[in-house]
Write a protein that holds these residues in place. Structure first.
Motif, PDB file in Angstrom:
ATOM      1  N   THR A 131       0.815  -1.211   0.000  1.00 20.07           N
ATOM      2  CA  THR A 131       0.000   0.000   0.000  1.00 20.07           C
ATOM      3  C   THR A 131       0.851   1.265   0.000  1.00 20.07           C
ATOM      4  O   THR A 131       2.076   1.227   0.112  1.00 20.07           O
ATOM      5  N   GLY A 132       0.157   2.396  -0.062  1.00 23.60           N
ATOM      6  CA  GLY A 132       0.795   3.688   0.109  1.00 23.60           C
ATOM      7  C   GLY A 132       1.092   3.968   1.573  1.00 23.60           C
ATOM      8  O   GLY A 132       0.622   3.266   2.472  1.00 23.60           O
ATOM      9  N   SER A 133       1.873   5.024   1.815  1.00 26.09           N
ATOM     10  CA  SER A 133       2.303   5.335   3.174  1.00 26.09           C
ATOM     11  C   SER A 133       2.797   6.769   3.249  1.00 26.09           C
ATOM     12  O   SER A 133       3.245   7.344   2.251  1.00 26.09           O
ATOM     13  N   MET A 134       2.731   7.351   4.453  1.00 25.21           N
ATOM     14  CA  MET A 134       3.311   8.673   4.677  1.00 25.21           C
ATOM     15  C   MET A 134       4.818   8.584   4.928  1.00 25.21           C
ATOM     16  O   MET A 134       5.503   9.600   4.982  1.00 25.21           O
ATOM     17  N   TYR A 135       5.347   7.369   5.076  1.00 22.91           N
ATOM     18  CA  TYR A 135       6.783   7.191   5.264  1.00 22.91           C
ATOM     19  C   TYR A 135       7.510   7.372   3.931  1.00 22.91           C
ATOM     20  O   TYR A 135       6.931   7.219   2.859  1.00 22.91           O
ATOM     21  N   ASP A 136       8.809   7.681   4.010  1.00 24.19           N
ATOM     22  CA  ASP A 136       9.636   7.801   2.818  1.00 24.19           C
ATOM     23  C   ASP A 136      10.136   6.423   2.393  1.00 24.19           C
ATOM     24  O   ASP A 136      10.744   5.705   3.198  1.00 24.19           O
ATOM     25  N   ALA A 137       9.920   6.081   1.130  1.00 22.89           N
ATOM     26  CA  ALA A 137      10.370   4.776   0.636  1.00 22.89           C
ATOM     27  C   ALA A 137      11.891   4.694   0.560  1.00 22.89           C
ATOM     28  O   ALA A 137      12.442   3.601   0.461  1.00 22.89           O
ATOM     29  N   HIS A 138      12.575   5.850   0.598  1.00 25.88           N
ATOM     30  CA  HIS A 138      14.037   5.844   0.617  1.00 25.88           C
ATOM     31  C   HIS A 138      14.582   5.893   2.041  1.00 25.88           C
ATOM     32  O   HIS A 138      15.796   5.987   2.246  1.00 25.88           O
ATOM     33  N   GLY A 139      13.696   5.817   3.027  1.00 23.49           N
ATOM     34  CA  GLY A 139      14.110   5.919   4.418  1.00 23.49           C
ATOM     35  C   GLY A 139      14.799   4.664   4.929  1.00 23.49           C
ATOM     36  O   GLY A 139      14.753   3.592   4.305  1.00 23.49           O
ATOM     37  N   ASP A 140      15.446   4.801   6.079  1.00 20.24           N
ATOM     38  CA  ASP A 140      16.161   3.684   6.704  1.00 20.24           C
ATOM     39  C   ASP A 140      15.508   3.258   8.009  1.00 20.24           C
ATOM     40  O   ASP A 140      16.179   2.703   8.894  1.00 20.24           O
ATOM     41  N   ASN A 141      14.213   3.503   8.150  1.00 21.18           N
ATOM     42  CA  ASN A 141      13.501   2.989   9.320  1.00 21.18           C
ATOM     43  C   ASN A 141      13.714   1.483   9.394  1.00 21.18           C
ATOM     44  O   ASN A 141      13.670   0.793   8.371  1.00 21.18           O
ATOM     45  N   PRO A 142      13.935   0.947  10.582  1.00 21.79           N
ATOM     46  CA  PRO A 142      14.186  -0.494  10.693  1.00 21.79           C
ATOM     47  C   PRO A 142      13.117  -1.353  10.005  1.00 21.79           C
ATOM     48  O   PRO A 142      13.449  -2.359   9.355  1.00 21.79           O
ATOM     49  N   TRP A 143      11.842  -0.963  10.123  1.00 17.33           N
ATOM     50  CA  TRP A 143      10.805  -1.790   9.512  1.00 17.33           C
ATOM     51  C   TRP A 143      10.858  -1.730   7.984  1.00 17.33           C
ATOM     52  O   TRP A 143      10.539  -2.732   7.315  1.00 17.33           O
ATOM     53  N   ILE A 144      11.283  -0.587   7.431  1.00 15.76           N
ATOM     54  CA  ILE A 144      11.414  -0.489   5.973  1.00 15.76           C
ATOM     55  C   ILE A 144      12.554  -1.381   5.490  1.00 15.76           C
ATOM     56  O   ILE A 144      12.417  -2.101   4.487  1.00 15.76           O
ATOM     57  N   LEU A 145      13.674  -1.367   6.201  1.00 10.89           N
ATOM     58  CA  LEU A 145      14.795  -2.238   5.836  1.00 10.89           C
ATOM     59  C   LEU A 145      14.407  -3.707   5.986  1.00 10.89           C
ATOM     60  O   LEU A 145      14.794  -4.556   5.165  1.00 10.89           O
ATOM     61  N   GLU A 146      13.641  -4.009   7.031  1.00 13.16           N
ATOM     62  CA  GLU A 146      13.178  -5.381   7.238  1.00 13.16           C
ATOM     63  C   GLU A 146      12.233  -5.802   6.119  1.00 13.16           C
ATOM     64  O   GLU A 146      12.281  -6.941   5.629  1.00 13.16           O
ATOM     65  N   LEU A 147      11.364  -4.883   5.692  1.00 11.41           N
ATOM     66  CA  LEU A 147      10.444  -5.181   4.598  1.00 11.41           C
ATOM     67  C   LEU A 147      11.203  -5.397   3.294  1.00 11.41           C
ATOM     68  O   LEU A 147      10.884  -6.306   2.521  1.00 11.41           O
TER      69      LEU A 147
END
Length: 286
Positions: A90-106
């Motif tokens: 889905t879409g999100s307010m987070y940055d897809a280029h971000g390094d949030n742990p959950w984004i890296l895990e995803l």
């Protein structure tokens, strides 16, 4: 958070069913959620409508997982996808280029799924589109102008887009809600081995703000930067949220976009195209 929904129609209830896993990467505004549900639920009902309009009709089954672990979500394991052949982010307010742990895990999960399930089909909307392109080596960044692409927008279609959406029109109209963009479409050389050298990556549409409005890889990926299931209320609340947190600083631009929230758009056309992709009907668009 795991939710499962099944929807079929027809006199005997024995329709062919398209099953998909929806990874929810954000939560809607609370008013939207009380009215229409989570992003995954909204997409489920949108695809269910597309399934009923399909000839012949198709049932839709979704397994929905909220994956933002820093907000109480849970990241699925590869084993959870054993019987899954279609995945939508889905879409999100987070940055897809971000390094949030959950984004890296995803990203790590997506890479494992890509390698271990070579027949899995991937789709993504907005953040999901950008994240899949990042997986395949694209750069994701803010637009050079720093401006947002907001509200009811024109997307120009090339020949690939016309074939995917089965239209002779040169343009479609969809609601946009992004500042970041995919700088260039992924290529086999950018993909770090995930794409074979002969893979053809197609960009199906563009706008003045964003040259890569979506990509298509035969039998593998179909993404869209724009939102296919936003309605007037969602557009208004999503703009309001971004203004309140300071993401959108140009309030005149936000107000102008809000005035377009009630305009008709081609989300049904896009849902029908992604559904055909998931159903295996667009194995080739040549």
């Amino acid at each position: 958070m795991e939710k499962h929904e099944h929807e079929v129609s027809g006199e005997d209830g024995q329709l062919p069913v398209v099953r998909m896993m929806v990874l929810e990467t954000d939560e809607p505004h609370h008013e939207t959620q009380s009215r229409r549900g989570t992003f995954g639920e909204i997409l489920h009902h949108h695809f269910a409508d597309a399934g009923r309009a399909h000839d012949p009709p198709l049932g839709i089954e979704t397994d929905r997982r909220f994956v933002v672990t820093e907000n109480g979500g849970t990241m699925p394991k590869v084993s959870d996808f054993q019987d899954c052949h279609a995945l939508l982010i889905t879409g999100s307010m987070y940055d897809a280029h971000g390094d949030n742990p959950w984004i890296l895990e995803l990203l790590d999960l997506l890479k494992k799924l890509w390698v271990q399930h070579p027949k899995m089909l991937f789709s993504g909307v907005c953040f999901g589109h950008q994240l899949l392109c990042r997986l395949l080596g694209s750069e994701i960044s803010k637009s050079p102008s720093g401006e947002w692409e907001l509200g009811h927008s024109v997307i120009n279609l090339n020949d690939v887009g016309k074939r995917l959406f089965r239209t002779s029109d040169d343009k479609i109209h969809l609601h946009q809600m992004h500042q970041d963009h995919v700088v260039e479409a992924p290529t086999p050389s950018s993909s770090n081995g995930l794409l074979s050298p002969e893979t053809k990556v197609e960009v199906w549409g563009w706008s003045e703000h964003t040259q890569v409005q979506g990509i298509y890889i035969q039998n593998r990926v179909f993404t869209t930067q724009a939102h296919l299931a936003f309605d007037q209320g969602m557009v208004l609340k999503q703009i309001e949220m971004r203004v309140e947190i300071g993401s959108i600083e140009d309030k005149d631009h936000a107000d102008e976009a809000a005035e377009t929230a009630d305009l008709e758009h081609d989300g049904d056309l896009v849902a029908a195209a992604i559904l055909r992709f998931f159903h295996g009907e667009d194995a080739s668009i040549e």
